[in-house]
Design an enzyme around this catalytic site. Structure first.
Site, PDB file in Angstrom:
ATOM      1  N   SER A   1       0.851  -1.196   0.000  1.00  0.00           N
ATOM      2  CA  SER A   1       0.000   0.000   0.000  1.00  0.00           C
ATOM      3  C   SER A   1       0.880   1.237   0.000  1.00  0.00           C
ATOM      4  O   SER A   1       1.648   1.464   0.945  1.00  0.00           O
ATOM      5  CB  SER A   1      -0.891   0.008   1.243  1.00  0.00           C
ATOM      6  OG  SER A   1      -1.424   1.309   1.409  1.00  0.00           O
TER       7      SER A   1
ATOM      8  N   HIS B   1      -1.428  -1.322  -4.121  1.00  0.00           N
ATOM      9  CA  HIS B   1      -2.674  -0.949  -3.451  1.00  0.00           C
ATOM     10  C   HIS B   1      -2.697   0.565  -3.237  1.00  0.00           C
ATOM     11  O   HIS B   1      -1.746   1.142  -2.698  1.00  0.00           O
ATOM     12  CB  HIS B   1      -2.742  -1.696  -2.113  1.00  0.00           C
ATOM     13  CG  HIS B   1      -4.020  -1.540  -1.358  1.00  0.00           C
ATOM     14  ND1 HIS B   1      -5.160  -2.263  -1.645  1.00  0.00           N
ATOM     15  CD2 HIS B   1      -4.347  -0.734  -0.313  1.00  0.00           C
ATOM     16  CE1 HIS B   1      -6.130  -1.933  -0.798  1.00  0.00           C
ATOM     17  NE2 HIS B   1      -5.658  -0.993   0.020  1.00  0.00           N
TER      18      HIS B   1
ATOM     19  N   ASP C   1      -4.907   3.645  -1.656  1.00  0.00           N
ATOM     20  CA  ASP C   1      -5.969   3.956  -0.699  1.00  0.00           C
ATOM     21  C   ASP C   1      -6.517   5.352  -0.937  1.00  0.00           C
ATOM     22  O   ASP C   1      -5.851   6.345  -0.639  1.00  0.00           O
ATOM     23  CB  ASP C   1      -5.417   3.866   0.729  1.00  0.00           C
ATOM     24  CG  ASP C   1      -5.168   2.441   1.155  1.00  0.00           C
ATOM     25  OD1 ASP C   1      -6.114   1.641   1.120  1.00  0.00           O
ATOM     26  OD2 ASP C   1      -4.008   2.125   1.506  1.00  0.00           O
TER      27      ASP C   1
ATOM     28  N   MET D   1      -9.070   8.087   0.232  1.00  0.00           N
ATOM     29  CA  MET D   1      -9.879   8.450   1.415  1.00  0.00           C
ATOM     30  C   MET D   1     -10.382   9.875   1.243  1.00  0.00           C
ATOM     31  O   MET D   1      -9.647  10.745   0.756  1.00  0.00           O
ATOM     32  CB  MET D   1      -9.025   8.378   2.681  1.00  0.00           C
ATOM     33  CG  MET D   1      -8.339   7.050   2.910  1.00  0.00           C
ATOM     34  SD  MET D   1      -7.514   7.012   4.512  1.00  0.00           S
ATOM     35  CE  MET D   1      -6.517   5.525   4.336  1.00  0.00           C
TER      36      MET D   1
ATOM     37  N   HIS E   1      -8.594   1.061  -3.541  1.00  0.00           N
ATOM     38  CA  HIS E   1      -9.488   0.863  -2.401  1.00  0.00           C
ATOM     39  C   HIS E   1     -10.153   2.206  -2.089  1.00  0.00           C
ATOM     40  O   HIS E   1      -9.486   3.135  -1.643  1.00  0.00           O
ATOM     41  CB  HIS E   1      -8.628   0.350  -1.223  1.00  0.00           C
ATOM     42  CG  HIS E   1      -9.365   0.138   0.056  1.00  0.00           C
ATOM     43  ND1 HIS E   1      -8.699  -0.070   1.256  1.00  0.00           N
ATOM     44  CD2 HIS E   1     -10.692   0.106   0.352  1.00  0.00           C
ATOM     45  CE1 HIS E   1      -9.589  -0.238   2.220  1.00  0.00           C
ATOM     46  NE2 HIS E   1     -10.798  -0.123   1.694  1.00  0.00           N
TER      47      HIS E   1
ATOM     48  N   MET F   1     -12.239   4.403   0.073  1.00  0.00           N
ATOM     49  CA  MET F   1     -12.832   4.651   1.389  1.00  0.00           C
ATOM     50  C   MET F   1     -13.515   6.012   1.318  1.00  0.00           C
ATOM     51  O   MET F   1     -13.045   7.005   1.888  1.00  0.00           O
ATOM     52  CB  MET F   1     -11.737   4.598   2.462  1.00  0.00           C
ATOM     53  CG  MET F   1     -11.276   3.182   2.745  1.00  0.00           C
ATOM     54  SD  MET F   1      -9.651   3.127   3.500  1.00  0.00           S
ATOM     55  CE  MET F   1      -8.647   3.258   2.028  1.00  0.00           C
TER      56      MET F   1
ATOM     57  N   MET G   1     -11.564  -6.124   5.985  1.00  0.00           N
ATOM     58  CA  MET G   1     -10.667  -5.194   6.684  1.00  0.00           C
ATOM     59  C   MET G   1     -10.269  -5.791   8.028  1.00  0.00           C
ATOM     60  O   MET G   1     -11.113  -6.269   8.786  1.00  0.00           O
ATOM     61  CB  MET G   1     -11.366  -3.843   6.917  1.00  0.00           C
ATOM     62  CG  MET G   1     -11.599  -3.012   5.671  1.00  0.00           C
ATOM     63  SD  MET G   1     -10.089  -2.587   4.756  1.00  0.00           S
ATOM     64  CE  MET G   1      -9.133  -1.661   5.955  1.00  0.00           C
TER      65      MET G   1
ATOM     66  N   GLY H   1      -8.681   3.918   7.567  1.00  0.00           N
ATOM     67  CA  GLY H   1      -8.398   5.348   7.733  1.00  0.00           C
ATOM     68  C   GLY H   1      -6.926   5.662   7.853  1.00  0.00           C
ATOM     69  O   GLY H   1      -6.499   6.743   7.432  1.00  0.00           O
TER      70      GLY H   1
ATOM     71  N   GLY I   1      -2.666   4.006   8.067  1.00  0.00           N
ATOM     72  CA  GLY I   1      -1.699   2.919   8.025  1.00  0.00           C
ATOM     73  C   GLY I   1      -1.120   2.711   9.416  1.00  0.00           C
ATOM     74  O   GLY I   1      -1.311   3.537  10.315  1.00  0.00           O
TER      75      GLY I   1
ATOM     76  N   ASP J   1      -6.585  -6.446   4.736  1.00  0.00           N
ATOM     77  CA  ASP J   1      -5.946  -5.132   4.712  1.00  0.00           C
ATOM     78  C   ASP J   1      -5.955  -4.540   6.109  1.00  0.00           C
ATOM     79  O   ASP J   1      -7.018  -4.337   6.689  1.00  0.00           O
ATOM     80  CB  ASP J   1      -6.745  -4.236   3.741  1.00  0.00           C
ATOM     81  CG  ASP J   1      -6.166  -2.849   3.568  1.00  0.00           C
ATOM     82  OD1 ASP J   1      -5.087  -2.567   4.115  1.00  0.00           O
ATOM     83  OD2 ASP J   1      -6.811  -2.045   2.857  1.00  0.00           O
TER      84      ASP J   1
ATOM     85  N   GLY K   1      -2.663  -3.959   9.250  1.00  0.00           N
ATOM     86  CA  GLY K   1      -1.847  -4.664  10.238  1.00  0.00           C
ATOM     87  C   GLY K   1      -1.261  -5.967   9.743  1.00  0.00           C
ATOM     88  O   GLY K   1      -0.894  -6.844  10.543  1.00  0.00           O
TER      89      GLY K   1
ATOM     90  N   GLY L   1       1.214  -2.081   4.122  1.00  0.00           N
ATOM     91  CA  GLY L   1       1.758  -0.734   4.001  1.00  0.00           C
ATOM     92  C   GLY L   1       2.996  -0.588   4.850  1.00  0.00           C
ATOM     93  O   GLY L   1       4.137  -0.661   4.385  1.00  0.00           O
TER      94      GLY L   1
HETATM   95  C1  DX5 Z   1      -6.131   1.474   5.961  1.00  0.00           C
HETATM   96  C2  DX5 Z   1      -5.809   1.207   4.518  1.00  0.00           C
HETATM   97  C3  DX5 Z   1      -4.679   0.295   4.345  1.00  0.00           C
HETATM   98  C4  DX5 Z   1      -3.372   0.755   4.913  1.00  0.00           C
HETATM   99  C5  DX5 Z   1      -2.769  -0.461   5.540  1.00  0.00           C
HETATM  100  O1  DX5 Z   1      -7.331   2.105   6.072  1.00  0.00           O
HETATM  101  O2  DX5 Z   1      -6.907   0.674   3.824  1.00  0.00           O
HETATM  102  O3  DX5 Z   1      -4.514  -0.112   2.990  1.00  0.00           O
HETATM  103  O4  DX5 Z   1      -2.472   1.289   3.982  1.00  0.00           O
HETATM  104  O5  DX5 Z   1      -1.649  -0.094   6.223  1.00  0.00           O
HETATM  105  P1  DX5 Z   1      -0.862  -1.082   7.182  1.00  0.00           P
HETATM  106  O6  DX5 Z   1      -0.447  -2.243   6.369  1.00  0.00           O
HETATM  107  O7  DX5 Z   1       0.287  -0.232   7.650  1.00  0.00           O
HETATM  108  O8  DX5 Z   1      -1.802  -1.456   8.305  1.00  0.00           O
HETATM  109 ZN    ZN Z   2      -6.500  -0.218   1.819  1.00  0.00          ZN
END
Ligand code: DX5
Ligand code: ZN
Length: 224
Positions: free
Chosen positions: A11, A36, A38, A40, A69, A71, A140, A145, A147, A178, A180, A200
């Site tokens: 990501s 990926h 994101d 938002m 993705h 959001m 999820m 929201g 990383g 997606d 953690g 990410g």
């Molecule tokens: C969170 C995003 C993820 C984010 C994941 O809302 O959708 O794609 O980048 O980040 P990590 O892998 O650091 O949890």
């Molecule tokens: Zn994502």
């Protein structure tokens, strides 16, 4: 367990945007399967990120599929622009998609893979009626929201049930997770049935992001 090869989707939310094309080149050398992205809107989630311009920019510097993705509320407002910008897949949140069936088919009409995402508190049943229409189901494993958040362990059972739901619908949809995802969490997701892993922080904060992609895939018991 899943029979297919684990796919890793770094990501770019956690990438260094001053050197974005280098960061993407590192993902390619590490064997990433997807990039990926994101999106938002500061409304569906508290954070605000990027849109068409960044998708276009990433499209110019890689041939990897772009896993976008969304959001955002009213995701359909962006389908045409994002498809034109080079998105390979568009994944929308069921919490923001009251006309999910129509929205998924509009994404397909635009030539993109159609995905549906579920927040941790959203029941799997919300996608039950369209399970056979999905190209990708995103479970999820954090509240979306940001990383760098901690993986929610109770999502393992949801992944297992999601896999069973897709199999019952004879769906060949990818099952993506997606949030953690890291060395210590990826294997349990893989064993539960996930096949596509967004990462990410685990990739971009790694000492060596190139080798980290293989490390993550290796935790799924699949050689790189
Ligand atoms: C969170 C995003 C993820 C984010 C994941 O809302 O959708 O794609 O980048 O980040 P990590 O892998 O650091 O949890
Ligand atoms: Zn994502």
């Amino acid at each position: 367990m899943n029979g297919s090869r684990a796919r890793i989707a770094p990501s770019i939310l956690s990438a260094d945007f001053a050197r974005l094309s280098d960061e993407i080149a590192r993902c390619e050398s590490g064997g990433a399967d997807l990039i990926h992205i994101d999106v938002m809107d500061g409304c569906f989630v508290p954070n605000l990120t990027f849109g068409t311009k960044v998708i276009e920019t990433v499209r110019r510097v890689t041939d990897l599929p772009l896993d976008v993705h969304l959001m955002v509320v009213q995701p359909e407002k962006y389908f045409d622009d994002f498809a034109r910008a080079g998105a390979s897949g568009l994944t929308i949140h069921v919490e923001a998609a009251p006309h999910l069936h129509r929205q998924l088919y509009r994404i397909k009409e635009l030539g993109c893979q159609a995905g549906a995402a579920l927040n941790p508190a959203t029941p799997l049943e919300t996608v039950g009626e369209v399970a056979g229409d999905l190209d990708l189901l995103l479970v999820m494993t954090v509240n979306p929201g940001y990383g760098g958040q901690s993986f929610i362990g109770t999502m393992i059972d949801k992944i297992r049930r999601a896999k069973a739901m897709l199999e019952a619908a004879r769906s060949s949809a990818a099952l993506e997770v997606d949030g953690g995802i890291a060395r210590d969490t990826i294997a349990s997701c893989w064993i539960a049935g996930a096949d596509t892993f967004v990462a990410g922080n685990a990739v971009f904060s790694a000492h060596d992001p190139v080798s980290e992609i293989g490390e993550l895939r290796g935790r799924c018991g699949v050689s790189v």
